[in-house]
Design a protein around this motif. Structure first.
Motif, mmCIF file in Angstrom:
data_model
loop_
_atom_site.group_PDB
_atom_site.id
_atom_site.type_symbol
_atom_site.label_atom_id
_atom_site.label_comp_id
_atom_site.label_asym_id
_atom_site.label_seq_id
_atom_site.Cartn_x
_atom_site.Cartn_y
_atom_site.Cartn_z
ATOM 1 N N LYS A 294 0.821 -1.212 0.000
ATOM 2 C CA LYS A 294 0.000 0.000 0.000
ATOM 3 C C LYS A 294 0.854 1.260 0.000
ATOM 4 N N ALA A 295 2.038 1.158 0.606
ATOM 5 C CA ALA A 295 2.964 2.289 0.551
ATOM 6 C C ALA A 295 3.363 2.585 -0.889
ATOM 7 N N VAL A 296 3.449 1.545 -1.708
ATOM 8 C CA VAL A 296 3.741 1.730 -3.134
ATOM 9 C C VAL A 296 2.524 2.293 -3.853
ATOM 10 N N GLU A 297 1.333 1.844 -3.478
ATOM 11 C CA GLU A 297 0.112 2.274 -4.167
ATOM 12 C C GLU A 297 -0.090 3.783 -4.102
ATOM 13 N N VAL A 298 0.142 4.394 -2.923
ATOM 14 C CA VAL A 298 -0.057 5.848 -2.843
ATOM 15 C C VAL A 298 0.900 6.572 -3.788
ATOM 16 N N VAL A 299 2.107 6.024 -3.952
ATOM 17 C CA VAL A 299 3.099 6.636 -4.832
ATOM 18 C C VAL A 299 2.673 6.509 -6.295
ATOM 19 N N VAL A 300 2.191 5.332 -6.683
ATOM 20 C CA VAL A 300 1.751 5.115 -8.073
ATOM 21 C C VAL A 300 0.597 6.047 -8.420
ATOM 22 N N ILE A 301 -0.376 6.166 -7.510
ATOM 23 C CA ILE A 301 -1.531 7.029 -7.780
ATOM 24 C C ILE A 301 -1.095 8.480 -7.918
ATOM 25 N N ALA A 302 -0.227 8.925 -7.015
ATOM 26 C CA ALA A 302 0.259 10.306 -7.086
ATOM 27 C C ALA A 302 1.002 10.566 -8.393
ATOM 28 N N LYS A 303 1.799 9.608 -8.807
ATOM 29 C CA LYS A 303 2.560 9.776 -10.048
ATOM 30 C C LYS A 303 1.625 9.791 -11.253
ATOM 31 N N ALA A 304 0.620 8.933 -11.250
ATOM 32 C CA ALA A 304 -0.329 8.883 -12.366
ATOM 33 C C ALA A 304 -1.039 10.222 -12.533
ATOM 34 N N VAL A 305 -1.422 10.836 -11.428
ATOM 35 C CA VAL A 305 -2.131 12.113 -11.488
ATOM 36 C C VAL A 305 -1.186 13.240 -11.891
ATOM 37 N N THR A 306 0.051 13.187 -11.375
ATOM 38 C CA THR A 306 1.001 14.270 -11.627
ATOM 39 C C THR A 306 1.621 14.191 -13.019
ATOM 40 N N GLU A 307 2.052 12.990 -13.407
ATOM 41 C CA GLU A 307 2.808 12.841 -14.648
ATOM 42 C C GLU A 307 2.012 12.204 -15.781
ATOM 43 N N GLY A 308 0.803 11.755 -15.469
ATOM 44 C CA GLY A 308 -0.019 11.140 -16.493
ATOM 45 C C GLY A 308 0.009 9.625 -16.427
ATOM 46 N N ALA A 309 -1.023 9.001 -16.968
ATOM 47 C CA ALA A 309 -1.182 7.551 -16.875
ATOM 48 C C ALA A 309 -0.043 6.796 -17.530
ATOM 49 N N GLU A 310 0.525 7.362 -18.603
ATOM 50 C CA GLU A 310 1.581 6.637 -19.315
ATOM 51 C C GLU A 310 2.834 6.467 -18.475
ATOM 52 N N SER A 311 3.014 7.338 -17.480
ATOM 53 C CA SER A 311 4.211 7.235 -16.635
ATOM 54 C C SER A 311 4.178 5.987 -15.757
ATOM 55 N N VAL A 312 2.987 5.422 -15.567
ATOM 56 C CA VAL A 312 2.844 4.204 -14.752
ATOM 57 C C VAL A 312 1.967 3.191 -15.490
ATOM 58 N N ARG A 313 2.106 3.155 -16.805
ATOM 59 C CA ARG A 313 1.227 2.305 -17.606
ATOM 60 C C ARG A 313 1.293 0.840 -17.203
ATOM 61 N N ALA A 314 2.478 0.315 -16.937
ATOM 62 C CA ALA A 314 2.600 -1.103 -16.578
ATOM 63 C C ALA A 314 1.841 -1.393 -15.292
ATOM 64 N N GLU A 315 1.965 -0.494 -14.316
ATOM 65 C CA GLU A 315 1.268 -0.689 -13.043
ATOM 66 C C GLU A 315 -0.245 -0.614 -13.225
ATOM 67 N N LEU A 316 -0.703 0.322 -14.047
ATOM 68 C CA LEU A 316 -2.144 0.463 -14.261
ATOM 69 C C LEU A 316 -2.714 -0.738 -14.997
ATOM 70 N N ASP A 317 -2.004 -1.227 -15.975
ATOM 71 C CA ASP A 317 -2.501 -2.388 -16.723
ATOM 72 C C ASP A 317 -2.557 -3.633 -15.832
ATOM 73 N N ALA A 318 -1.534 -3.817 -15.013
ATOM 74 C CA ALA A 318 -1.517 -4.970 -14.106
ATOM 75 C C ALA A 318 -2.651 -4.871 -13.092
ATOM 76 N N ASN A 319 -2.903 -3.666 -12.624
ATOM 77 C CA ASN A 319 -3.974 -3.460 -11.661
ATOM 78 C C ASN A 319 -5.337 -3.735 -12.283
ATOM 79 N N ALA A 320 -5.536 -3.276 -13.494
ATOM 80 C CA ALA A 320 -6.810 -3.525 -14.176
ATOM 81 C C ALA A 320 -7.025 -5.016 -14.393
ATOM 82 N N ALA A 321 -5.966 -5.740 -14.707
ATOM 83 C CA ALA A 321 -6.078 -7.188 -14.884
ATOM 84 C C ALA A 321 -6.457 -7.862 -13.572
ATOM 85 N N SER A 322 -5.902 -7.385 -12.456
ATOM 86 C CA SER A 322 -6.244 -7.938 -11.140
ATOM 87 C C SER A 322 -7.712 -7.694 -10.821
ATOM 88 N N MET A 323 -8.204 -6.493 -11.107
ATOM 89 C CA MET A 323 -9.606 -6.167 -10.840
ATOM 90 C C MET A 323 -10.533 -7.080 -11.659
#
Length: 775
Positions: free
Chosen positions: A366-395
């Motif tokens: 969860k400590a990583v999750e807050v960082v990924v979300i902050a980065k996605a909002v600040t730098e855009g979804a493409e900056s964390v695309r691998a993390e977002l795709d993996a998360n969507a697959a988990s959901m």
């Protein structure tokens, strides 16, 4: 730029190092220096985990050797004189308040005999805090070498600048109580307490702390006017200190603050306000609109209370909405609360099915999750695309998995009828048949269920789990342990016996392992209180009972005694609340599934000749919504129905018991009565009998066993102490409805203290039998 924050981290360590160190110290097997060093090592490791994750803000002073509120009691020198008078070392005084202390005189000190302070649930969580206990002439002063400053400096020396966490002055006092015999309203002590906070904050600033987190979780409650009025003078005083103190993040969690939104006008000077957007996402716009210009919103979008992966798509949308309302420089992505309530790390779990493990996230993750979300909002979804795709697959995996849905369970739920919620006859009819069948004396005695889980039991269980002994060998061992417990109870002359639960690892996990729909961790430990850790099962799908769960052991125990044997089950609400529940299905649906499974077990126990059955619901109060109103009444409706569904399938002469610990049920007593249990047992020994005062206004018709001594402490109560407690009970209860029992199960105690305490309990009971038999 949107930054990230973790409000607090679990204390125990990945392998429960803190538990082992504290219990070794209590047992005289290690030194205070060793204990302190363990704490230092754990703090360093936890700060590093968060730093390596990239968290922008990392908490300090979230660590405690027992409880963070107890830390503040000692920090403010608010220790009652009964602990001070012995001149104990600070660490021993601290533990004495948390767990009591009883030891004979030695060459270096006098005899000590002092009970623990009251321990209660931390809001609606399964964590317990030690309640501040205050005097009419209460004074406060700052402890020498204050812990928050010391731990900030400790992190600083490691190159990590932290944000110290403090329990806020309003919450500290609101959660406190007057000591026995005192009448002070704790919140009226605010003027005495505030200068101590100011002194502490100045020391933190001098040490280099630029920000501090002040937790005021009482803001999610319905507050009396005195507490509401306390925020303005408190935070005005902090504002008056200017740059002499750190910037303040005021943190709330476990609910919304919309009903107290006007209080944000009283805290305009704080730099940031944190709210729980997992529990109550709908409060975002209202809170954002109430913030002062420049005030930052700490958006709690990563769940600090459950183990499911954060849905990045939803969390990012929430944070982006906050950015639209306030601007990126005024939004922080945060955990919803401290991560104290989650296990340490998923990386340790090697035995979970891969499909299921992919759905989870523990504290380190969860400590990583807050960082990924902050980065996605600040730098855009493409900056964390691998993390977002993996998360969507988990959901998607979880939503479509066959593990989550069982058509047979849903079909059975659809067939539940109103008649299934009711016993065959009212209590007055039932109790006469039960009295004749069980033939119990006045003031019947019993225990709550478990007896000491000895080293031998734990070793045998480990051997069986590892396959080092056969099923037959393990079952023979369990039968011998049951025989021992039964003989001990017969020797003590208890009236209603239990089998002692030697086969059970935990009162919820044991049942979860025998139900479909659950999975289990190996290292998913969570602190409950002090050194007590639990490993909550995880509900991943629809729940059912394939086979009987407790009948074999209860039937065997009944066969070796002529006394009444009590079957022991954990109720549906407790099974749910002390698990990590599903977040994709309403909890009422999960509770009903558990109730149907337990209903089958209750019926099978009765058929096996067990005519006293206890269905424990200690978590019923814990699940109560924090505020009164429609949500609370809706919860009580489905929770009561679940208990009744589980227990009403038996005949009139079968006696249903239930147990409640740390249940301040004065404000929902109607629901307790509606359970229609024949006998209730409740925690009472540390509550100054306040739970009994409800009987002044309520004519409770059934039987009740208020606990006569505290099992969370190794201290042995005297016979006279128990006599005094029973005398107090009889001010509110009739002799014919009173049962005598300890506060809770005896699992965590040792045999010598267990025998001594129960012996005193029986002796005290016989005094009252003699007295009332002559009346």
């Amino acid at each position: 730029m949107v930054s990230s924050s973790v409000l607090g981290f679990p204390r125990m360590g990945g392998n429960r190092e803190l538990k082992k160190a504290t219990e070794a110290y209590w047992g005289g097997k290690s030194s205070v220096e060793s204990l302190v060093e363990t704490g230092k090592t754990l703090r360093a490791a936890h700060w590093k985990i968060q730093k390596d994750a990239g968290a922008g803000t990392i908490a300090s002073n979230d660590f405690s050797f027992y409880d963070h509120v107890l830390d503040h009691i000692q920090l403010f020198n608010a220790v009652p004189e009964r602990y001070r008078k012995y001149g104990l070392p600070a660490i021993d005084e601290f533990f004495a308040m948390g767990r009591g202390l009883q030891r004979p005189a030695t060459e270096t000190g006098p005899a000590v005999d002092v009970p623990a302070l009251e321990m209660v649930k931390w809001f609606d969580s399964n964590y317990h805090y030690v309640r501040p206990t205050l005097q009419d002439n209460q004074t406060f002063s700052l402890a020498a070498d204050p812990k928050p400053v010391r731990e900030f400096n400790e992190a600083k020396a490691l190159g990590i600048t932290t944000r110290p966490v403090l329990v806020g002055p309003v919450s500290f006092l609101h959660l406190g109580k007057p000591d026995r015999g005192q009448s002070v309203l704790p919140i009226t002590l605010l003027d005495k307490l505030l200068p101590v906070y100011v002194e502490l904050l100045k020391q933190l600033k001098a040490a280099g702390a630029e920000t501090v987190q002040i937790d005021e979780p009482v803001l999610v409650l319905d507050l009396p006017k005195e507490t509401k009025a306390a925020f303005k003078p408190a935070y005005d005083l902090f504002a008056a200190q200017g740059d002499a103190i750190p910037k303040i993040t005021l943190a709330t969690y476990f609910g919304d603050i919309v009903h107290n939104i006007e209080i944000l006008n009283d805290v305009k000077s704080v730099a940031a306000v944190h709210v729980d957007l997992v529990r109550n996402p709908e409060q975002l716009e209202t809170v954002a609109g109430a913030l002062a210009p420049g005030q930052v919103l700490s958006a709690g979008v990563v769940d600090g209370r459950n183990i499911w992966k954060t849905n990045y798509q939803k969390a990012i949308a929430t944070v982006e909405k906050a950015v639209q309302l306030l601007g990126a420089d005024r939004v922080v992505v945060a955990t919803s609360s401290s991560l104290l309530h989650t296990p340490h790390t998923l990386a340790s779990e090697k035995k979970l099915p891969a499909e299921v493990a992919d759905w989870f996230s523990f504290a380190s993750e969860k400590a990583v999750e807050v960082v990924v979300i902050a980065k996605a909002v600040t730098e855009g979804a493409e900056s964390v695309r691998a993390e977002l795709d993996a998360n969507a697959a988990s959901m998607n995996s979880r939503a479509t998995s066959a593990r989550t849905n069982d058509p047979a369970v849903k079909e059975r739920q659809a067939k539940v009828t109103p008649e299934m919620y009711n016993r065959l006859a009212p209590f007055e009819t039932r109790i006469s048949g039960q009295q004749a069948h069980l033939n119990l004396p006045l003031f019947p005695t019993t225990t709550i269920g478990s007896f000491p889980q000895t080293k031998e039991i734990r070793v045998a269980r480990q051997k069986f789990t590892k396959g080092d002994i056969t099923t037959e060998e393990y079952e023979r061992f369990i039968e011998k342990e049951i025989e021992l417990v039964v003989k001990e109870q017969e020797a003590l002359d208890l009236d209603v016996l239990v089998h002692g639960e030697p086969e059970r690892n935990d009162m919820v996990q044991y049942f979860g392992e025998r139900l479909t729909g659950y999975v289990f961790t190996t290292f998913g430990w969570v602190q409950s209180y002090g050194s007590r850790c639990v490993r909550p099962p995880i509900v991943v799908g629809d729940i059912s009972r394939p086979l009987p769960m407790t009948v074999k052991e209860s039937k065997y125990a009944a066969s070796i005694t002529k006394k009444a044997m009590k079957g022991m089950l954990t109720g549906p609400i407790t099974c749910l609340r002390w698990s990590f529940p599903r977040d994709d299905v309403h909890q009422s649906v999960q509770a009903e599934q558990l109730a149907l499974a337990l209903r089958d077990e209750v019926i099978d126990l009765e058929a096996a000749g067990i005519h006293v059955i206890q269905v424990d619901e200690p978590a019923l109060r814990e699940g109560l919504p924090l505020r009164s109103g429609k949500e609370r009444e809706a919860y009580l409706d489905w929770a009561v129905k679940a208990f009744r569904l589980a227990t009403t399938g038996v005949q009139n002469n079968t006696q249903i018991h239930s147990h409640f610990c740390y249940s301040e049920f004065q404000d929902f007593f109607h629901a307790i009565a509606a359970l229609d249990a024949d006998v209730l047992s409740i925690e009472n020994s540390k509550s100054d009998a306040k739970l009994l005062r409800v009987f002044e206004d309520e004519a409770y018709p059934r039987h009740i066993g208020p606990g006569v001594y505290d099992i969370h402490s190794p201290r042995v109560p005297s016979e006279q102490e128990i006599v005094d407690r029973v005398e107090e009970m009889l001010k509110w209860l009739k002799p014919e409805q009173l049962w005598i029992n300890p506060d809770c199960g005896l699992k965590t105690r040792q045999w010598p203290e267990t025998r001594a305490a129960l012996d005193n309990m029986i002796k005290a009971t016989k005094q009252f039998r003699a007295k009332y038999s002559k009346a």
